[in-house]
Design an enzyme around this catalytic site. Structure first.
Site, PDB file in Angstrom:
ATOM      1  N   SER B 139      -4.126   9.864   5.179  1.00  0.00           N
ATOM      2  CA  SER B 139      -3.380   8.598   5.145  1.00  0.00           C
ATOM      3  C   SER B 139      -4.141   7.504   4.406  1.00  0.00           C
ATOM      4  O   SER B 139      -5.259   7.697   3.931  1.00  0.00           O
ATOM      5  CB  SER B 139      -3.077   8.160   6.572  1.00  0.00           C
ATOM      6  N   CYS B 140      -3.520   6.355   4.315  1.00  0.00           N
ATOM      7  CA  CYS B 140      -4.013   5.263   3.460  1.00  0.00           C
ATOM      8  C   CYS B 140      -5.443   4.836   3.793  1.00  0.00           C
ATOM      9  O   CYS B 140      -6.307   4.816   2.915  1.00  0.00           O
ATOM     10  CB  CYS B 140      -3.066   4.069   3.536  1.00  0.00           C
ATOM     11  N   ASN B 141      -5.707   4.495   5.050  1.00  0.00           N
ATOM     12  CA  ASN B 141      -7.052   4.026   5.384  1.00  0.00           C
ATOM     13  C   ASN B 141      -8.097   5.112   5.189  1.00  0.00           C
ATOM     14  O   ASN B 141      -9.204   4.839   4.717  1.00  0.00           O
ATOM     15  CB  ASN B 141      -7.090   3.513   6.835  1.00  0.00           C
ATOM     16  N   ARG B 168      -2.922  -4.084   8.572  1.00  0.00           N
ATOM     17  CA  ARG B 168      -1.689  -4.866   8.463  1.00  0.00           C
ATOM     18  C   ARG B 168      -0.782  -4.416   9.617  1.00  0.00           C
ATOM     19  O   ARG B 168      -0.811  -3.262  10.027  1.00  0.00           O
ATOM     20  CB  ARG B 168      -1.033  -4.681   7.093  1.00  0.00           C
ATOM     21  N   HIS B 194      -9.430   7.033  12.596  1.00  0.00           N
ATOM     22  CA  HIS B 194      -9.657   7.095  11.144  1.00  0.00           C
ATOM     23  C   HIS B 194     -10.909   7.888  10.769  1.00  0.00           C
ATOM     24  O   HIS B 194     -10.896   8.672   9.830  1.00  0.00           O
ATOM     25  CB  HIS B 194      -9.727   5.681  10.564  1.00  0.00           C
ATOM     26  N   GLY B 195     -11.989   7.651  11.520  1.00  0.00           N
ATOM     27  CA  GLY B 195     -13.224   8.382  11.263  1.00  0.00           C
ATOM     28  C   GLY B 195     -13.048   9.858  11.547  1.00  0.00           C
ATOM     29  O   GLY B 195     -13.517  10.722  10.790  1.00  0.00           O
ATOM     30  N   HIS B 220      -4.243  -3.522   4.193  1.00  0.00           N
ATOM     31  CA  HIS B 220      -5.350  -3.395   5.147  1.00  0.00           C
ATOM     32  C   HIS B 220      -6.606  -3.997   4.525  1.00  0.00           C
ATOM     33  O   HIS B 220      -6.735  -4.053   3.298  1.00  0.00           O
ATOM     34  CB  HIS B 220      -5.671  -1.925   5.439  1.00  0.00           C
ATOM     35  N   GLN B 302      -1.611  -0.188   1.646  1.00  0.00           N
ATOM     36  CA  GLN B 302      -1.152   0.953   2.446  1.00  0.00           C
ATOM     37  C   GLN B 302       0.038   1.687   1.845  1.00  0.00           C
ATOM     38  O   GLN B 302       0.216   2.878   2.053  1.00  0.00           O
ATOM     39  CB  GLN B 302      -0.831   0.493   3.872  1.00  0.00           C
TER      40      GLN B 302
END
Lengths: 357, 357
Positions: B139-141, B168, B194-195, B220, B302
């Site tokens: 995904s984006c992040n 966001r 995310h990590g 973000h 994002q």
């Protein structure tokens, strides 16, 4: 004989200092310096608070139906201690006036550190403030960081700290500030001034800070990373923080409180004056330990968090009390610091974002 | 012979994949699977894009004045490669259908990692995706973090990383999501997912991540801290990132661009389709080095940041190209990745928040 206190200014911090002084039997409020006949002036008169005004504006106040108790120079002359709660950066101009009266002054974090003999945060350097003439209580974010870091330094030793501060854009009353829909780097550099400011109180502190501003008014949120000098366990850290009423330990999983808005709603429901939260709001489910490394999020209510330290410091400046713990105890019970913790702990109710039709 | 591509879904990611495929002469768009006759369906028909619909909904489309090119099963049967851009979590249901047709699929980061043979990010594991049947583009992040961290790993070695993600609240089109005035811990724990997700691509990566959601829709913002295996200099790091067009290096002091809103305005002014920013937007004045430790802020758009990786991965899956650099070169020139950098570099104009009457 109570200490005679003057408050210069009635903005976000000034009006809260006034209310705290009124609660405190060790203090007597001589009055508040007001420069404009606004609704705050009316409110104060109504609450029986003496309002002092500049000589050349007395007529303006009287025409507005506000009867001043006297002129500002009398207020300062009468006081044993002055709180400067003027807009950030104006303190330096006021300082010359205070010096004429020869009175000790508590300045706020919006001023440059040079304005005072020391910058101050209770858990870091209470005793350094004893009998000082001019003390600067550091600003909201710095106060929040230092409460935590000075306790951790004392308990475990702090090797290095990092703070990523997600700042509220404006105070609730400020309808002229943004951003509305942006994440603003403030400053667009690393470090931000917060870590630098923290070192004016705690020069030993190896800290880097960074900050963004986001479109919300309620509270700041701080992400903190600390490398301690020795390994710790999560329970130990929570036990340590739990000893201090200035840490509100929030169990998100049990209470459902996982945002600044839900937290502020709790304070409003609990009857806190203005809905204030004087405590560092530590989200305990975010307390994460990796050996000597500690991470957590804490909410910082920018409008009120410095009020306890402002009360504490008066006892130091005036040499009334040398034991910081007794001062903190006094301030905390005066302001009701710690009362929300009991509410959260006894609550079995899980707050949820409710849908209204 | 161009590769025949089907896109399942036309939401935020789907519609951008469609437009990218249309730009690419190596690809031929067979069509898009649409499930509702909404304005996106009209738009596609108008642009000459074949729209394929479920058998039992064909009448609904025809009644709305949209002439489908056929049924969805035909679309999948005809394609050499399927992009699944269905709403997060639906991919697993679609997978059974894709398997019936025996076609390779690119899934998106909203799906669980288990859906695919590998999770993917170009700068980390392009070659692992070669000839795979199912690949998940993270995904984006996660894409934003991995672009940076895999390059730093290659150049210097990454000992440990930390990401504090200021997310966001909603995409610009989403008018049903909050928060409006809150900082929401998401999750109210450390670490965030995310990590963990980054490690599905880069298992060697020692990373902790934490995330809050704030009331903004544009981008973000990621605060990144990296402990490298060897000391670095700021200029070196910027030189390394500057080699890749997927990093937009923003000099805030010179350009005045210090927020997500100013950055998005630049992309709109530059004529980027939908105002997209495919690049990691690195604010170079925030790049701070302390020996082996690196800090920075980067903005992550994002809606569009995963599009280049979605293009790249097709070349791997289909075994068309084994050299990742040639693929990246191709994708970047196709999408115009890097074009904003030139704009910023040549600009002498300092953007300021302007006041309008």
């Amino acid at each position: 004989m109570p200490v005679k206190v003057a408050v210069n200014g009635s903005g976000t911090i000034g009006k809260r200092i006034v209310d705290s002084v009124l609660l405190n039997k060790d203090f007597k409020l001589v009055g508040v310096a007001k420069y404009k006949p606004d609704y705050q002036a009316y409110l104060m008169i109504e609450k029986g608070i003496p309002v002092f005004v500049p000589r050349d504006r007395a007529g303006e106040f009287i025409n507005s139906g506000i009867e001043p108790s006297g002129y500002i120079d009398y207020l300062f002359e009468e006081a044993d201690l002055i709180y400067d709660a003027s807009p950030g950066g104006k303190g330096v101009l006021n300082k010359k006036i205070y010096e004429k009266h020869g009175k000790p002054v508590v300045f706020q974090g919006g001023e440059d550190p040079e304005i005072a003999e020391i910058s101050y945060s209770t858990f870091c350097n209470y005793s350094d403030a004893i009998n000082k003439k001019n003390v600067r209580v550091v600003s909201c974010n710095t106060t929040g960081m230092l409460r935590l870091l000075c306790i951790l330094e004392k308990e475990y030793g702090v090797k290095k700290a990092l703070a990523v501060i997600i700042r509220r854009a404006a105070d609730p009353k400020e309808d002229n500030r943004g951003p509305v829909n942006s994440i603003l780097l403030d400053p667009p550099e690393i470090p931000s001034h917060h870590g630098v400011d923290a070192r004016t109180v705690a020069p030993w502190l190896n800290i880097t800070s960074a900050a963004v501003v986001v479109p919300t008014t309620l509270m700041h949120m701080q992400f903190i990373e600390v490398e301690l000098k020795s390994p710790v366990k999560k329970d130990e850290v929570l036990e340590v923080l739990g000893r201090y009423r200035r840490f509100l330990l929030i169990d998100s999983a049990r209470t459902g409180i996982d945002s600044t808005s839900k937290l502020m709603e709790l304070a409003r429901d609990a009857g806190r004056m203005r809905g204030d939260i004087y405590e560092n709001s530590v989200f305990i489910d975010t307390v994460k330990i990796e050996d000597t490394r500690l991470y957590l999020f804490q909410g910082i209510h920018q409008e009120s968090i410095v009020i306890p330290e402002n009360m504490d410091v008066a006892y130091a400046i005036l040499g009334l009390e040398h034991d910081q713990y007794r001062v903190v105890e006094k301030t905390d019970s005066l302001l009701g610091v710690g009362s929300l913790e009991k509410l959260i702990k006894t609550s079995r109710h899980r707050l949820k974002g409710e849908n209204h039709e």
